[in-house]
Design an enzyme around this catalytic site. Structure first.
Site, PDB file in Angstrom:
ATOM      1  N   CYS A  73       0.828  -1.198   0.000  1.00 38.07           N
ATOM      2  CA  CYS A  73       0.000   0.000   0.000  1.00 38.07           C
ATOM      3  C   CYS A  73       0.870   1.259   0.000  1.00 38.07           C
ATOM      4  O   CYS A  73       1.340   1.701   1.055  1.00 38.07           O
ATOM      5  CB  CYS A  73      -0.910  -0.018   1.230  1.00 38.07           C
ATOM      6  SG  CYS A  73      -1.907   1.468   1.378  1.00 38.07           S
ATOM      7  N   CYS A  87      -0.466   4.117   2.094  1.00 36.36           N
ATOM      8  CA  CYS A  87      -0.257   3.990   3.540  1.00 36.36           C
ATOM      9  C   CYS A  87       1.204   4.246   3.912  1.00 36.36           C
ATOM     10  O   CYS A  87       1.491   4.876   4.917  1.00 36.36           O
ATOM     11  CB  CYS A  87      -0.606   2.581   4.024  1.00 36.36           C
ATOM     12  SG  CYS A  87      -2.061   1.879   3.287  1.00 36.36           S
ATOM     13  N   ASP A  88       2.129   3.730   3.122  1.00 41.22           N
ATOM     14  CA  ASP A  88       3.527   3.673   3.552  1.00 41.22           C
ATOM     15  C   ASP A  88       4.493   4.539   2.746  1.00 41.22           C
ATOM     16  O   ASP A  88       5.653   4.678   3.118  1.00 41.22           O
ATOM     17  CB  ASP A  88       4.025   2.213   3.490  1.00 41.22           C
ATOM     18  CG  ASP A  88       3.176   1.298   4.366  1.00 41.22           C
ATOM     19  OD1 ASP A  88       2.728   1.764   5.431  1.00 41.22           O
ATOM     20  OD2 ASP A  88       2.958   0.139   3.985  1.00 41.22           O
TER      21      ASP A  88
END
Ligand code: NAP
Length: 304
Positions: free
Chosen positions: A132, A135-136
């Protein structure tokens, strides 16, 4: 309590089914394993949902949710479904919070990113390996990252990662991308992206965190390494359908007819978890509408 329809999954397909069932005055409940929104929550930018030239996945999900709420859709988050028992005119939805009775069920559970299966992959999840970018990606400012895959997910996320990373390698097992042409063009024009064609990642290695990937050229069999801080894996999707005892294809995608009916009467399907030539928000939304109307007609039929 008996619901008319239980919708499993709160992505675009499930929420659209929610809007349509509520507008049909049905008693509907939407169950969601985590929170409402689905996969699009982790999509940085959506550019192909008509009416929204540019919108973040999270903002679009919020709009879907608010729209469903406007019509009074009841939703329950953090509820996991483990099975659906077919009792003819009643379906028993088995959940982590107990059994729920419904006349019809719509499965809209979507998909989960597939693991690559490379050595070291599982050891470095959260320490450089990610599925992701939204997200990261933030953790890779001014760093080097490798994206694995050649589909739309890999290419759109590679482009997204160039906002943070100083260099993005896309490692793809063929010499042609599967992604939409417009996404390909954007990626080819991006000076931070380099393509590594005809190559597979054999190993992800490092001491405590990812330091390199070892790749193999599938045409020459030669191995080489790329020094990298992160590996983002986008090699396809696994349908979240293990709990559903309906007819599926060899990969587990549910096989519907054109009314979104499954092999079990009263159980319908919508969105990415079904066999379909295209997995997009636009198609998921269409499926949700069809599944809801089919469920409504089915309920009328069994109630007559
Ligand atoms: P996908 O289209 O199935 O692509 C998976 C990619 O991973 C393919 O390029 C495939 O290579 C590669 N791959 C599969 N197994 C591999 C392995 N073991 N080792 C190395 N590479 C491997 O999956 P996706 O990109 O997640 O997209 C899923 C769906 O969502 C698609 O329908 C896509 O169009 C849609 N989507 C659309 C957008 C958009 O902006 N329009 C954005 C995200 C997703 P091959 O090409 O050689 O098979």
């Amino acid at each position: 309590m008996m619901y008319d329809v239980v919708i499993i999954g709160g992505g675009p397909a499930g929420l659209t089914a929610g809007i349509y069932t509520k507008r049909a005055m049905l008693k509907a409940l939407l169950l969601e394993k985590t929170g409402v929104g689905g996969q699009i929550i982790v999509t940085d930018l959506v550019e192909n949902f008509p009416g929204f030239q540019e919108i973040s996945g999270a903002d679009l999900a919020k709009k879907f949710e608010e729209h469903a709420q406007k019509f009074g859709l009841e939703t329950k988050s953090m509820v996991e479904v483990s099975g659906i028992e077919d009792k003819g005119k009643t379906k028993l939805v088995k959940t982590s919070e107990g059994d729920i009775e419904a006349k019809a069920v719509i499965i809209a559970t979507g998909t989960t990113p597939r693991k690559l299966g490379a050595r070291g992959e599982l050891d470095f999840i959260g320490r450089g390996v990610s599925y992701c970018a939204t997200c990261d990606g933030f953790f890779f400012r001014e760093k080097v990252v490798v994206v694995v895959g050649g589909g739309d997910s890999a290419i759109t996320e590679a482009i997204f990662l160039t906002k943070m990373a100083k260099k993005v390698y896309v490692v793809h097992r063929r010499d042609k991308l599967r992604a939409e042409k417009i996404n390909q063009e954007h990626a080819f024009a991006n000076p931070k992206i380099s393509f590594v064609w005809d190559s597979v990642v054999e190993e992800i290695a490092g001491k405590n965190v990812v330091e390199k990937v070892i790749i193999r050229n599938v045409k020459t069999n030669a191995t080489s390494e790329i020094k990298t801080d992160g590996v983002f894996i986008y090699v396809g999707l696994i349908p979240n359908t293990a709990f559903a005892n309906v007819k599926k294809d060899e990969w587990g995608f549910i096989i519907p007819n054109d009314k979104m009916e499954t092999s079990v009467r009263g159980i319908f399907v919508a969105g990415d978890c079904r066999v379909t030539p295209l997995r997009q928000i636009a198609t998921a939304v269409g499926d949700g509408a069809i599944a809801a109307v089919s469920a409504e007609r089915y309920i009328e039929e069994i109630s007559a």
